[in-house]
Every structure is written in structure tokens, then in C-alpha cells.
Write a protein that holds these residues in place. Sequence first.
Motif, PDB file in Angstrom:
ATOM      1  N   UNK A  23       0.827  -1.208   0.000  1.00 38.16           N
ATOM      2  CA  UNK A  23       0.000   0.000   0.000  1.00 38.16           C
ATOM      3  C   UNK A  23       0.864   1.263   0.000  1.00 38.16           C
ATOM      4  N   UNK A  24       1.901   1.274   0.831  1.00 42.81           N
ATOM      5  CA  UNK A  24       2.695   2.483   0.997  1.00 42.81           C
ATOM      6  C   UNK A  24       3.776   2.657  -0.065  1.00 42.81           C
ATOM      7  N   UNK A  25       4.298   1.569  -0.583  1.00 44.89           N
ATOM      8  CA  UNK A  25       5.367   1.681  -1.598  1.00 44.89           C
ATOM      9  C   UNK A  25       5.222   0.560  -2.613  1.00 44.89           C
ATOM     10  N   UNK A  26       4.191   0.671  -3.436  1.00 45.89           N
ATOM     11  CA  UNK A  26       3.859  -0.392  -4.378  1.00 45.89           C
ATOM     12  C   UNK A  26       4.985  -0.716  -5.365  1.00 45.89           C
ATOM     13  N   UNK A  86       8.239  -0.513  -4.997  1.00 42.17           N
ATOM     14  CA  UNK A  86       9.267  -1.266  -4.265  1.00 42.17           C
ATOM     15  C   UNK A  86       8.787  -2.682  -3.948  1.00 42.17           C
ATOM     16  N   UNK A  87       7.515  -2.790  -3.580  1.00 48.67           N
ATOM     17  CA  UNK A  87       6.943  -4.099  -3.254  1.00 48.67           C
ATOM     18  C   UNK A  87       6.955  -5.026  -4.470  1.00 48.67           C
ATOM     19  N   UNK A  88       6.568  -4.495  -5.638  1.00 46.73           N
ATOM     20  CA  UNK A  88       6.554  -5.339  -6.836  1.00 46.73           C
ATOM     21  C   UNK A  88       7.964  -5.781  -7.221  1.00 46.73           C
ATOM     22  N   UNK A  89       8.929  -4.893  -7.065  1.00 42.86           N
ATOM     23  CA  UNK A  89      10.319  -5.256  -7.376  1.00 42.86           C
ATOM     24  C   UNK A  89      10.818  -6.344  -6.430  1.00 42.86           C
ATOM     25  N   UNK A  90      10.518  -6.223  -5.154  1.00 42.00           N
ATOM     26  CA  UNK A  90      10.924  -7.217  -4.167  1.00 42.00           C
ATOM     27  C   UNK A  90      10.275  -8.574  -4.465  1.00 42.00           C
ATOM     28  N   UNK A  91       8.997  -8.557  -4.792  1.00 41.37           N
ATOM     29  CA  UNK A  91       8.281  -9.799  -5.092  1.00 41.37           C
ATOM     30  C   UNK A  91       8.831 -10.442  -6.358  1.00 41.37           C
ATOM     31  N   UNK A  92       9.135  -9.629  -7.347  1.00 42.21           N
ATOM     32  CA  UNK A  92       9.704 -10.142  -8.591  1.00 42.21           C
ATOM     33  C   UNK A  92      11.041 -10.828  -8.323  1.00 42.21           C
ATOM     34  N   UNK A  93      11.860 -10.223  -7.495  1.00 44.32           N
ATOM     35  CA  UNK A  93      13.173 -10.798  -7.149  1.00 44.32           C
ATOM     36  C   UNK A  93      12.999 -12.116  -6.399  1.00 44.32           C
ATOM     37  N   UNK A  97      11.928  -5.585 -13.211  1.00 43.11           N
ATOM     38  CA  UNK A  97      10.986  -5.987 -14.258  1.00 43.11           C
ATOM     39  C   UNK A  97       9.612  -5.324 -14.102  1.00 43.11           C
ATOM     40  N   UNK A  98       9.027  -5.276 -12.898  1.00 44.61           N
ATOM     41  CA  UNK A  98       7.699  -4.645 -12.772  1.00 44.61           C
ATOM     42  C   UNK A  98       7.680  -3.163 -13.115  1.00 44.61           C
ATOM     43  N   UNK A 106      -5.861  -6.164 -14.113  1.00 46.68           N
ATOM     44  CA  UNK A 106      -6.385  -4.892 -14.605  1.00 46.68           C
ATOM     45  C   UNK A 106      -7.015  -4.062 -13.493  1.00 46.68           C
ATOM     46  N   UNK A 107      -7.856  -4.714 -12.676  1.00 47.70           N
ATOM     47  CA  UNK A 107      -8.633  -3.972 -11.682  1.00 47.70           C
ATOM     48  C   UNK A 107      -8.163  -4.132 -10.240  1.00 47.70           C
ATOM     49  N   UNK A 108      -7.358  -5.131  -9.954  1.00 49.31           N
ATOM     50  CA  UNK A 108      -6.929  -5.402  -8.570  1.00 49.31           C
ATOM     51  C   UNK A 108      -5.423  -5.616  -8.505  1.00 49.31           C
ATOM     52  N   UNK A 109      -4.665  -4.735  -9.120  1.00 50.16           N
ATOM     53  CA  UNK A 109      -3.220  -4.955  -9.228  1.00 50.16           C
ATOM     54  C   UNK A 109      -2.536  -5.093  -7.862  1.00 50.16           C
ATOM     55  N   UNK A 110      -2.762  -4.190  -6.898  1.00 49.83           N
ATOM     56  CA  UNK A 110      -2.086  -4.373  -5.603  1.00 49.83           C
ATOM     57  C   UNK A 110      -2.485  -5.675  -4.904  1.00 49.83           C
TER      58      UNK A 110
END
Length: 129
Positions: free
Chosen positions: A40-43, A45-52, A60-61, A100-104
Motif C-alpha cells: 500500500x505504501x510503496x507499491x 518497491x513491493x513489486x520489485x521485491x516480489x519479482x526478485x 521488471x515490474x 487490470x482492476x486489482x493490481x495491488x
Amino acid sequence: MTSKVIINQPQHVMDKKESDQWESGICDCCDDVPQCCFAFWCFPCFTCKTSREYGQPLCLPLLEFLFGGLIGPISMSMRVSMRERYGIKDTMCRDCLYSTFCIPCSWCQMSREIKRRKIQVLLVSAKNT
């Protein structure tokens, strides 16, 4: 004089049978509150961490923000890849809707899935008997 040599190879043992369903629902943020707050606060960064954690390139995200289209191609491809890797039965239509609608929420669900399905490797040395 003949000697008999017996070699037994170590066998891997799985304690738990993996499910063919997502371990948590798309809106089960209460299952991992710190991860959801991070998303929620740093999407980005969160996507990058999850991708790694999933074994993909760190940034990549961030490419998804360059596309600017309606469907998140990176989010959708990560969901599809995760379903294939873990044998999760779901549909491309649902992946498209969530991407599309619920990315986070979708990224949080993928993060929880990675945590729950991560198998730690234990190397055991063989002994001669």
C-alpha cells in the motif's frame, strides 16, 4: 573372494502435497498484514521485491509503468507464470481481471504464494555403511 557392494541413493521426501489452488484469496490481506502495508505504501518497491523473490529481474515490474495501457502485461505474465510453476488451476480471464482492476491485491496474493510454496533445499551427506 567376491564382495558385494550395495549403494543406496538418498531419496527426497515431501511432507506436504501442494494444492492446485491459490493458498489465499485475492482479498486475504489480513493473512499477511505487513506485506499488504508495504504494498500500500510503496507499491513499486513491493513489486520489485516480489519479482526478485520469484526469481525474475529486480526492476521488471517497473517496465509496466512505461506501457500505460489498461492491462498490466508484467502483472499478468507473472500471475500466469506462477500458476504454471505451482500447478494452480485458474483461468486467463481471471488473471486478466485481477491484473487490470486489482493490481495491488494481485501482487499481494502472489507474494503470499511465494512465501508459502518456497521449498528450502536440505543437502544430506551420504554415509558408507
